[in-house]
Design an enzyme around this catalytic site. Structure first.
Site, PDB file in Angstrom:
ATOM      1  N   TYR A  24      -0.487   3.621   6.910  1.00 33.42           N
ATOM      2  CA  TYR A  24       0.242   5.085   6.701  1.00 33.42           C
ATOM      3  C   TYR A  24       1.006   5.247   5.659  1.00 33.42           C
ATOM      4  O   TYR A  24       1.785   4.316   5.002  1.00 33.42           O
ATOM      5  CB  TYR A  24       0.516   5.680   8.068  1.00 33.42           C
ATOM      6  CG  TYR A  24       1.846   5.090   9.105  1.00 33.42           C
ATOM      7  CD1 TYR A  24       2.780   4.385   8.271  1.00 33.42           C
ATOM      8  CD2 TYR A  24       2.076   5.653  10.067  1.00 33.42           C
ATOM      9  CE1 TYR A  24       3.850   3.895   9.018  1.00 33.42           C
ATOM     10  CE2 TYR A  24       3.123   5.271  10.757  1.00 33.42           C
ATOM     11  CZ  TYR A  24       4.113   4.413  10.300  1.00 33.42           C
ATOM     12  OH  TYR A  24       5.164   4.006  10.954  1.00 33.42           O
ATOM     13  N   GLU A  25       1.322   6.489   5.321  1.00 32.73           N
ATOM     14  CA  GLU A  25       2.006   6.875   4.010  1.00 32.73           C
ATOM     15  C   GLU A  25       1.247   6.230   3.006  1.00 32.73           C
ATOM     16  O   GLU A  25       2.053   5.909   1.713  1.00 32.73           O
ATOM     17  CB  GLU A  25       3.525   6.566   3.896  1.00 32.73           C
ATOM     18  CG  GLU A  25       4.432   7.162   4.920  1.00 32.73           C
ATOM     19  CD  GLU A  25       4.359   8.844   4.708  1.00 32.73           C
ATOM     20  OE1 GLU A  25       4.662   9.418   5.627  1.00 32.73           O
ATOM     21  OE2 GLU A  25       4.147   8.886   3.724  1.00 32.73           O
ATOM     22  N   GLY A  26       0.176   5.967   2.789  1.00 32.02           N
ATOM     23  CA  GLY A  26      -0.631   5.335   1.684  1.00 32.02           C
ATOM     24  C   GLY A  26      -0.676   3.925   1.951  1.00 32.02           C
ATOM     25  O   GLY A  26       0.077   3.183   1.947  1.00 32.02           O
TER      26      GLY A  26
END
Lengths: 596, 596
Positions: free
Chosen positions: A439-441
Site C-alpha cells: 500500500y501507498e505504492g
C-alpha cells in the site's frame, strides 16, 4: 507475550546523531522545543504506547472488525483507547499549531509515530490517514473547508480517509472512473466505488471525512482529469454541528491476511443520487494534491516497517532469553542456557536488530531533512535537504518495508514451532507487515520513482552528491585508526562502489533501454537502502567509538557491534544487487510471455 | 482462482535429465517400471491432484478442523477425498509391494508427492506421516507388528503419526519425558503429553497408529534412553478387528498461521493408567529408528517447498496474464497489456520460476541418488550415491523450504493489494509455507547437520567430490561454444569458488572454533543450495541447448532462459553468503547477551 517498550535511548541517539536534532530545535519556528522537552515527550509517548496501545494489538487481530449493514464495529477496547489517545492530545500532536496541533519538528513526531506503529499498526493507521487528510486540506483547501473540518480532525473528534483505489485503478490511478457532477450550489454529487479504504468506516469517531478522487464531467482523460473532493460521512451544518447522513456507505469490509484491527472498506458513493462533496483546490489537480500527502504517507509507511520490525525483535528477544532448549555448541560450562546463546539464534537476532536500527536511521535522517527543508534559514540548505528528502523518500518506503519482511519472518523462526501458533503473537507481525510493501505504492512503484524521476531524469546528481557524502564518512573512519571502524569503512567502500557502478549503468541505459532499467529497479532500490543504511550505521559507530568510556559505555559498545554486523552481513549483498542490475536485465526480459 | 495443473513436462524433464530415470527404471527391482508407465502415472496423478485434491485447499484453510471433547472433524470434503485417494491406490503407491504398495522408484513417487503438496499441503501431510510410520515399522518392527499394522496403513484404512515433540523437547529430543512402563505381558503403559502432532486426530480413518517416543524405567538419560512405541487409537484384536479405545486422547488442537486443513494435535497419553503400546525394535534405540524415517520425511518437507512454490507461481502467473494495470514502460504499441509485461512483474515471476525449478531439480536429483543407493548392482555406485544423498538431504530440506518463503511472498506481491485479501488465495500459500522451515528440523538444525556430520567431520570429502562434479559441468559448458551456456558457466564458476572457499574455511575452523562455524551454518546451507541448484540448472540448459530445433523447442528455450536468470540473479548471492561465513562470525558472536 512480551510488552512493547519504546527504545527511547536508541531513538534519541538516531535523532541527535543522525537527524541532527540539536540543529533542528534551533531552527526558526521551533523556539518552544528543547532537548529536554523532546525527551519528556518520548518518555510519555512510550508509556502510552505500552499501556494503552500495545494491549489493542492482539485483540484487534483476533476479533477484527464486524460489518453489519454498513456499520462497522471495532474490536474490544479500540473505541476507549482512541478516546484517550485524542483526549491526551496524541492524535493531533504532529499537526500544525494553527489547527490545534503541537507543531513539533517532523523528527520528533517521527519517533512518536514509530511507537504507535510498533504497538499496533492497525490502531496507528487511523491517525496516519486522518493527518494525511489534514495535510491535503491544509495545503490545498479553501479557508472555509479548513475552518469546517480541520480543528475536529486534528483533535481526532473526526477521522479522515484517502479514497483513491478502484477495482480497475490500483497502481494506475489514471484509470479512475468515479464521477463528480456540479450540483449548482458549489458542491458536487460524487458517485463511484472505492476499494481498500483504510479506516473507511468505524465506530470510534462521530464523523469520517473522506477525501475522494473523482472526475468532473468535462475532465480530460488520464491523470490530468482527476479532482480531489471532501465527502463527509455526515454533512456539517453552518454552526459546525452534524447534519444529514451523506449518500455514501461502507458496502463491505475485506477479509485480510493481517492488520485485522483496522477495517479495510469498500466504499460506495452516490447509490441514492450522489454523495455531497466539496472540491479541494482547483479542478483536475487532485492527483498532484494527493501526492503532497502521499509522499509524507510513504515516509510513514516506511516507518511502519521500522515499528513492526522493532516489535518483532523485542518479542523474539524476550523468547530467546527465556526458552531453554538444547546444548550450546562449544559451551563447556555445563549450564542449561537459553537459546539466545545458540549462534544461529544470535545471527537471526543480530540481523533483526541491525536492519531495524538501519531502517530507523534512514527514516529519522530523512525526517531531519524534512525539517531543514522546511525551516532552515539558508535557501541553499533548504534546497539541498529537499533534494535529499525527495531522493530518499522511495528508499524509506521501499527499503524499510522490504526489510520488515525478513525481520518479522526471522521473528517467527526464533520461536521455532511456537512461532507458527497464533497465540504466541510472532506470526501476527509477519502477517501485519505483509501489506506494507504494497500500500501507498508497491516497492516497484517506489523503485520506479527512484530510478526515474529521482535519479536518471536528473542525471544522477542527487545520487552522486549522496555518494560523495557517504565516501566522506568512509574516509573519516579509515583515518580514525580504530580497527573496527576501518573494517566497517572497508565494507562501506564496497557498497559505495557497487551503488556507483549501478547508478552509472542506470544513467547510461535509462533512456535507451527503459525496460532493462525497470528490470533492475527493485534491486537498485534495495542496493541504495543497503548503502545508505550502511552509511548511517557507520556514522553511528564513529560516534559510539568516542563514547566507550562513558557511564553508559555498553550502549555504545552495542552500537559498534551492530554496525559491524551490518557491515559484514548486509553490505555484502550490495554486490549481488549490482550484478543483477548491471548484468541481469536480459534474463528478466528474455522469456516470451507465452513461455512462462 | 486458478486451478493447479501438474507441470508434468517439467517433472519428466527433471526426472529424465537430472535424476537419471532411464538408468533407474533399469535397476534391479524396477522390472515392471517403464518410461511409458511413469508418464501414465504422472498424468493420472496430475488429474487427481487438480480434480480431487486442489478443491480441498481453500476450504481446509477457511474452515480448519473442529475440536470437540477429543473428537476432531475435518473440513468439508476431506473425508470423501481421502476415501477416494485410498480407493484409487494413491495413498500406498510409494510403499513397498510387500505390504500392498506399488514399490515404485523414489524418483517417481517424488514427482507424484509433489503434486499432492502443490494441491494441498494440509491434505498431503496425512499420507506423508502415515508412510513415514510405515517405513519405521517396516524397518524396525517385529513381523507381528508389521502384519498387524502395515497393510491397513498402506491402504490408508488407518493413518499414522509421529509423536516426538513435548513442550520442553522440541529441537532437543534429549529432553523427552514421556514414560513407558512394562505391563508384564510384553506391552507397555505409555504416559505423557506430546505436542505439534500432525494429523494426530481426525475423522478420515477408522484408526490412527501413533508412533511415540518415550523412556523405559531403566533408560539412560539423554538421547540414548529413548525408545519407540506403537500406540494405536483403537487396540487391534487378534483377528485384526478394532478393539477397545486406547488410553490416549487429543486434548486440543492448535490455532496456527497456516496449514489449517490439517489438525495439529496436543496428544495426551495415559490419563487413565497408561496407553497400551508396543515396543518397536530394541529398547533405547528409538531416536535412531525415528531418524530412518526422518531423513526421508526431511526430503518430503523439502518437496513441500517445491510444491507450494509451484502452486504459488501458477497462481501469480494466472493473475499476471489477466490483470490489466498501467502503461508498460517502453511499450509503443498503445495496447492495454496485462501486468505480465511489466519488467518488475516479470522479474518476480522469473525469480519464482527459476528457484522453483532449481528446487525441483535438487529434490529429484536426490531422489535419484536414493534409488541408486538402494538398488544399483555396483556397491561403489551405491556407496557414492548414499554419500551424495546424505550430504544433500539437509540441503533439500533447508534450501527448498527457505526458497519457498521468498517465492510465496513474491506470489502475494504480484497480486498487489489483492494479494493481501484472503479470498484471492495467494496469501494462503505464504502462510502454509511458513511452517516448513521449522518442522522436521529447523533450517538451523539442517545447517548444523550439513556443516558438522556431513562436511567438517568427514574432512569435506563428499563436498569436494560434489564440487568436482559441478566443475566438470562448468568445463563442459565452457567448451560448448554456446554463448548462453558459457555465461551460465561463468556464473557457476563464481559459485564454485565461493563454496570451495567457504568449505575450506569451515574445515579449518569447525573444531577450533565451533561457535564461529555454527554462526555461518545457515549461510553455508544457502550457499550450498545456490551452487547445487545452479549446477542442475546449468545441466538443464546444456540438455536444452541440444534440443532447440525439436518440435517442442519453445520448452527448451524457456529452460535456457530460466537457467540464465538463475545464473545472473541467484548465483551472485553466493559471494555474500561466503563473506558472511568467512568474515562474519565475529560480529554474530560479539554482543554480550545483556546488550541485545
Amino acid at each position: 507475550m512480551s510488552t512493547y517498550v519504546a527504545p527511547v535511548k536508541d531513538m534519541l541517539f538516531a535523532m541527535n546523531e543522525l537527524a541532527g536534532l540539536q540543529e533542528i530545535v534551533g531552527l526558526p519556528g521551533n523556539e518552544d522545543v528543547s532537548s529536554d522537552l523532546v525527551e519528556a515527550i518520548l518518555d510519555e509517548a512510550g508509556k502510552f504506547a505500552s499501556e494503552v496501545v500495545d494491549p489493542l494489538n492482539k485483540v484487534g487481530d483476533k476479533q477484527g472488525n464486524k460489518w453489519n449493514n454498513g456499520v462497522v464495529t471495532t474490536a474490544d477496547g479500540f473505541k476507549e483507547a482512541y478516546a484517550t489517545f485524542c483526549e491526551t492530545g496524541w492524535n493531533g500532536m504532529p499537526a500544525s499549531t494553527e489547527f490545534g496541533g503541537q507543531g513539533l519538528p517532523v523528527t520528533v513526531s517521527t519517533a512518536v509515530l514509530e511507537m504507535w506503529k510498533s504497538a499496533s499498526i492497525s490502531f496507528s493507521l487511523c491517525q496516519m490517514l486522518t493527518l494525511g487528510a489534514v495535510e491535503a486540506i491544509a495545503h490545498h483547501g479553501s479557508d472555509e473547508l479548513k475552518a469546517t473540518f480541520l480543528p475536529n480532525m486534528v483533535s481526532g473528534k473526526w477521522t479522515g480517509t484517502m479514497n483513491l483505489t478502484e477495482p480497475q485503478a490500483g497502481s494506475d490511478l489514471a484509470a479512475i472512473r468515479s464521477k463528480a457532477e456540479p450540483r449548482g450550489d458549489g458542491s458536487y454529487a460524487i458517485s463511484g466505488t472505492k476499494i481498500f479504504i483504510t479506516w473507511g468506516e468505524h465506530d470510534m469517531a462521530e464523523n469520517i471525512i473522506h477525501l475522494v478522487l473523482a472526475r468532473l464531467p468535462d475532465a480530460p482523460p488520464g491523470v490530468k482529469g482527476i479532482s480531489l473532493f471532501i465527502a463527509p460521512k455526515f454533512l456539517v451544518n453552518a454552526d459546525g454541528s452534524l447534519g444529514e447522513r451523506n449518500d455514501l456507505i461502507c458496502a463491505s469490509i475485506e477479509h485480510k491476511m493481517g492488520i485485522h484491527g483496522s477495517a479495510t472498506a469498500v466504499m460506495s458513493f452516490g447509490d441514492n443520487g450522489g454523495a455531497i462533496g466539496y472540491l479541494v483546490g482547483e479542478p483536475n489537480r487532485g492527483l498532484e494534491y494527493m501526492f503532497t500527502m502521499m509522499n509524507h504517507a510513504r515516509l510513514n509507511v516506511g516507518l511502519e516497517g521500522v515499528g513492526v520490525s522493532e516489535r518483532s525483535y523485542q518479542h523474539a528477544l524476550a523468547y530467546a532469553r527465556e526458552r531453554i532448549q538444547g546444548k550450546i555448541i562449544g559451551d563447556k560450562s555445563g549450564e542449561k542456557k537459553p537459546i539466545l546463546h545458540h549462534p544461529d539464534v544470535r545471527r537471526m537476532l543480530m540481523d533483526m536488530k541491525s536492519r531495524t536500527e538501519a531502517g530507523r536511521a534512514i527514516a529519522y535522517y530523512v525526517a531531519g531533512c524534512m525539517d531543514r527543508a522546511h525551516s532552515h534559514p539558508d535557501a541553499d540548505v533548504r534546497a539541498a535537504n529537499q533534494r535529499r528528502l525527495e531522493l530518499l523518500t522511495p528508499v524509506v518506503k521501499g527499503w524499510c518495508t522490504e526489510n520488515a519482511q525478513g525481520i518479522t519472518w526471522n521473528g517467527v523462526q526464533v520461536h521455532g514451532g511456537m512461532g507458527f501458533i497464533e497465540e504466541t503473537g510472532a506470526a501476527q507481525y509477519m502477517r501485519d507487515a505483509r501489506i506494507i510493501t504494497i500500500y501507498e505504492g508497491t516497492t516497484a512503484i517506489q523503485a520506479n520513482d527512484l530510478i526515474g524521476r529521482k535519479t536518471a531524469k536528473e542525471g544522477g546528481k542527487s545520487m552522486q552528491q549522496l555518494l560523495a557524502d557517504i565516501a566522506e564518512t568512509g574516509s573519516a573512519l579509515r583515518a580514525s585508526g580504530n580497527a573496527q571502524l576501518k573494517a566497517i569503512a572497508e565494507a562501506l567502500g564496497d557498497g559505495i562502489a557497487a551503488l556507483d557502478e549501478a547508478t552509472n549503468w542506470l544513467i547510461a541505459n535509462y533512456d535507451a533501454n527503459p525496460q532493462a532499467a525497470a528490470a533492475g529497479s527493485v534491486p537498485f532500490l534495495k542496493l541504495t537502502g543497503i548503502v545508505v543504511g550502511g552509511w548511517l550505521m557507520a556514522r553511528s559507530a564513529a560516534v559510539a567509538a568516542e563514547r566507550l568510556d562513558a557511564a553508559d559505555g555498553d550502549f555504545y559498545k552495542a552500537k559498534i557491534a551492530t554496525a559491524s554486523y551490518f557491515a559484514q552481513h548486509v553490505i555484502p549483498e550490495a554486490n549481488s544487487y549490482r550484478d543483477a542490475i548491471v548484468g541481469g536485465a536480459e534474463s528478466v526480459l528474455a522469456l516470451e510471455e507465452a513461455l512462462f
